[in-house]
Design an enzyme around this catalytic site. Structure first.
Site, PDB file in Angstrom:
ATOM      1  N   ILE A 100     142.174  90.204  39.080  1.00  0.00           N
ATOM      2  CA  ILE A 100     142.508  88.811  38.741  1.00  0.00           C
ATOM      3  C   ILE A 100     143.487  88.195  39.746  1.00  0.00           C
ATOM      4  O   ILE A 100     143.492  86.974  39.930  1.00  0.00           O
ATOM      5  CB  ILE A 100     143.044  88.716  37.288  1.00  0.00           C
ATOM      6  N   VAL A 140     147.914  94.881  34.422  1.00  0.00           N
ATOM      7  CA  VAL A 140     147.656  93.611  35.081  1.00  0.00           C
ATOM      8  C   VAL A 140     148.961  92.852  35.320  1.00  0.00           C
ATOM      9  O   VAL A 140     149.113  92.139  36.328  1.00  0.00           O
ATOM     10  CB  VAL A 140     146.622  92.788  34.267  1.00  0.00           C
ATOM     11  N   ASP A 141     149.915  93.019  34.439  1.00  0.00           N
ATOM     12  CA  ASP A 141     151.229  92.380  34.574  1.00  0.00           C
ATOM     13  C   ASP A 141     151.905  92.823  35.875  1.00  0.00           C
ATOM     14  O   ASP A 141     152.383  91.989  36.668  1.00  0.00           O
ATOM     15  CB  ASP A 141     152.063  92.780  33.349  1.00  0.00           C
ATOM     16  N   SER A 153     145.377  92.763  25.891  1.00  0.00           N
ATOM     17  CA  SER A 153     145.649  93.816  24.883  1.00  0.00           C
ATOM     18  C   SER A 153     144.742  95.037  24.962  1.00  0.00           C
ATOM     19  O   SER A 153     144.948  95.982  24.195  1.00  0.00           O
ATOM     20  CB  SER A 153     145.585  93.271  23.437  1.00  0.00           C
ATOM     21  N   THR A 154     143.747  95.035  25.869  1.00  0.00           N
ATOM     22  CA  THR A 154     142.795  96.163  25.847  1.00  0.00           C
ATOM     23  C   THR A 154     143.218  97.343  26.713  1.00  0.00           C
ATOM     24  O   THR A 154     142.483  98.328  26.814  1.00  0.00           O
ATOM     25  CB  THR A 154     141.394  95.715  26.314  1.00  0.00           C
ATOM     26  N   VAL A 165     147.117  99.135  27.801  1.00  0.00           N
ATOM     27  CA  VAL A 165     148.192  99.899  27.159  1.00  0.00           C
ATOM     28  C   VAL A 165     148.312  99.544  25.663  1.00  0.00           C
ATOM     29  O   VAL A 165     148.696 100.388  24.849  1.00  0.00           O
ATOM     30  CB  VAL A 165     149.516  99.618  27.909  1.00  0.00           C
ATOM     31  N   TYR A 166     147.957  98.309  25.297  1.00  0.00           N
ATOM     32  CA  TYR A 166     148.085  97.874  23.894  1.00  0.00           C
ATOM     33  C   TYR A 166     146.905  98.331  23.022  1.00  0.00           C
ATOM     34  O   TYR A 166     146.902  98.064  21.820  1.00  0.00           O
ATOM     35  CB  TYR A 166     148.277  96.358  23.805  1.00  0.00           C
TER      36      TYR A 166
HETATM   37  P1  ADP Z   1     147.904  95.119  27.613  1.00  0.00           P
HETATM   38  O1  ADP Z   1     149.306  95.666  27.566  1.00  0.00           O
HETATM   39  O2  ADP Z   1     147.812  93.692  27.104  1.00  0.00           O
HETATM   40  O3  ADP Z   1     146.905  96.035  26.997  1.00  0.00           O
HETATM   41  P2  ADP Z   1     147.088  95.941  30.333  1.00  0.00           P
HETATM   42  O4  ADP Z   1     147.532  95.357  31.618  1.00  0.00           O
HETATM   43  O5  ADP Z   1     147.468  97.355  30.041  1.00  0.00           O
HETATM   44  O6  ADP Z   1     147.614  94.938  29.190  1.00  0.00           O
HETATM   45  O7  ADP Z   1     145.502  95.842  30.217  1.00  0.00           O
HETATM   46  C1  ADP Z   1     144.792  94.665  29.920  1.00  0.00           C
HETATM   47  C2  ADP Z   1     143.454  94.685  30.638  1.00  0.00           C
HETATM   48  O8  ADP Z   1     143.640  94.294  31.986  1.00  0.00           O
HETATM   49  C3  ADP Z   1     142.769  96.052  30.672  1.00  0.00           C
HETATM   50  O9  ADP Z   1     141.399  95.875  30.305  1.00  0.00           O
HETATM   51  C4  ADP Z   1     142.894  96.468  32.142  1.00  0.00           C
HETATM   52  O10 ADP Z   1     141.782  97.257  32.558  1.00  0.00           O
HETATM   53  C5  ADP Z   1     142.877  95.137  32.829  1.00  0.00           C
HETATM   54  N1  ADP Z   1     143.477  95.067  34.180  1.00  0.00           N
HETATM   55  C6  ADP Z   1     144.407  95.871  34.743  1.00  0.00           C
HETATM   56  N2  ADP Z   1     144.692  95.447  35.992  1.00  0.00           N
HETATM   57  C7  ADP Z   1     143.927  94.342  36.223  1.00  0.00           C
HETATM   58  C8  ADP Z   1     143.748  93.437  37.323  1.00  0.00           C
HETATM   59  N3  ADP Z   1     144.432  93.588  38.470  1.00  0.00           N
HETATM   60  N4  ADP Z   1     142.848  92.414  37.187  1.00  0.00           N
HETATM   61  C9  ADP Z   1     142.164  92.240  36.046  1.00  0.00           C
HETATM   62  N5  ADP Z   1     142.295  93.040  34.958  1.00  0.00           N
HETATM   63  C10 ADP Z   1     143.155  94.078  35.050  1.00  0.00           C
END
Ligand code: ADP
Length: 175
Positions: free
Chosen positions: A15, A37-38, A121-122, A124-125
């Site tokens: 993203i 992703v954060d 949320s999909t 770590v959450y």
């Molecule tokens: P949460 O804590 O809300 O679950 P995460 O970051 O652990 O957030 O995961 C949310 C989603 O983002 C997961 O499906 C993960 O595979 C996805 N994700 C992780 N990195 C990226 C990225 N760089 N771009 C898009 N999606 C991502």
């Protein structure tokens, strides 16, 4: 739903690379950064993003806040705080829907016409992907029906499995 196929799209991508008006971050309620992703968004946006988040001072679960995108291709980052999955009986679905609707209203109010969401949320959450994608798509359909200023919403999937789930949800809209 006329034009629905073009207005909502799913792609497999990082993203942080997307050149849309606003990308949505799956943040935690401190807004002070984390993994997944954060972490990727903070690394790509640069340290100014943490400063902007710190100034906001946090965000309740199910809501969203907006900052500039700094070094990202996207002009804005909308930080949405998804629920931790506890089995589904703690209001998780309404909180997850709130992330999508609040984020789109914020985007529209800031003139962002193209918005990309990760699967909030999909990771770590632990929210189950199928259930989360159904809520994401249904809430985006509902909210964009009321927000003509949003031209396109991209569901940014991080792997092929997630993309398959979103494509099935989107295909069901046109049946
Ligand atoms: P949460 O804590 O809300 O679950 P995460 O970051 O652990 O957030 O995961 C949310 C989603 O983002 C997961 O499906 C993960 O595979 C996805 N994700 C992780 N990195 C990226 C990225 N760089 N771009 C898009 N999606 C991502």
């Amino acid at each position: 739903m006329s034009g629905g196929q073009d207005r909502l799209v799913a792609v497999e991508a990082d993203i942080t690379m997307l050149a849309v008006d606003a990308i949505v971050n799956a943040a935690n309620s401190s807004l002070l950064g984390g993994g997944g992703v954060d972490g990727a968004i903070h690394r790509a946006a640069g340290p100014e993003l943490l400063g902007a988040c710190r100034a906001i001072g946090g965000c309740p679960t199910g809501e969203a806040r907006i900052t500039p995108g700094f070094r990202l291709p996207a002009r804005w980052v909308i930080h949405a705080v998804g629920p931790v999955w506890h089995g589904g009986d703690r209001g998780e679905s309404a909180l997850l829907a709130g992330c999508y609707s609040h984020a789109l209203v914020l985007a529209a109010n800031h003139g962002a016409e193209t918005v990309a969401f990760p699967a909030i949320s999909t990771g770590v959450y632990r929210y189950p992907m199928e259930a989360a994608a159904r809520i994401a798509v249904a809430t985006v359909v509902e909210t964009t029906a009321r927000e003509p200023r949003i031209r396109q919403v991209t569901f940014c999937c991080f792997d092929a499995a997630a993309l398959g789930v979103y494509q099935r949800c989107l295909a069901q809209l046109t049946r």
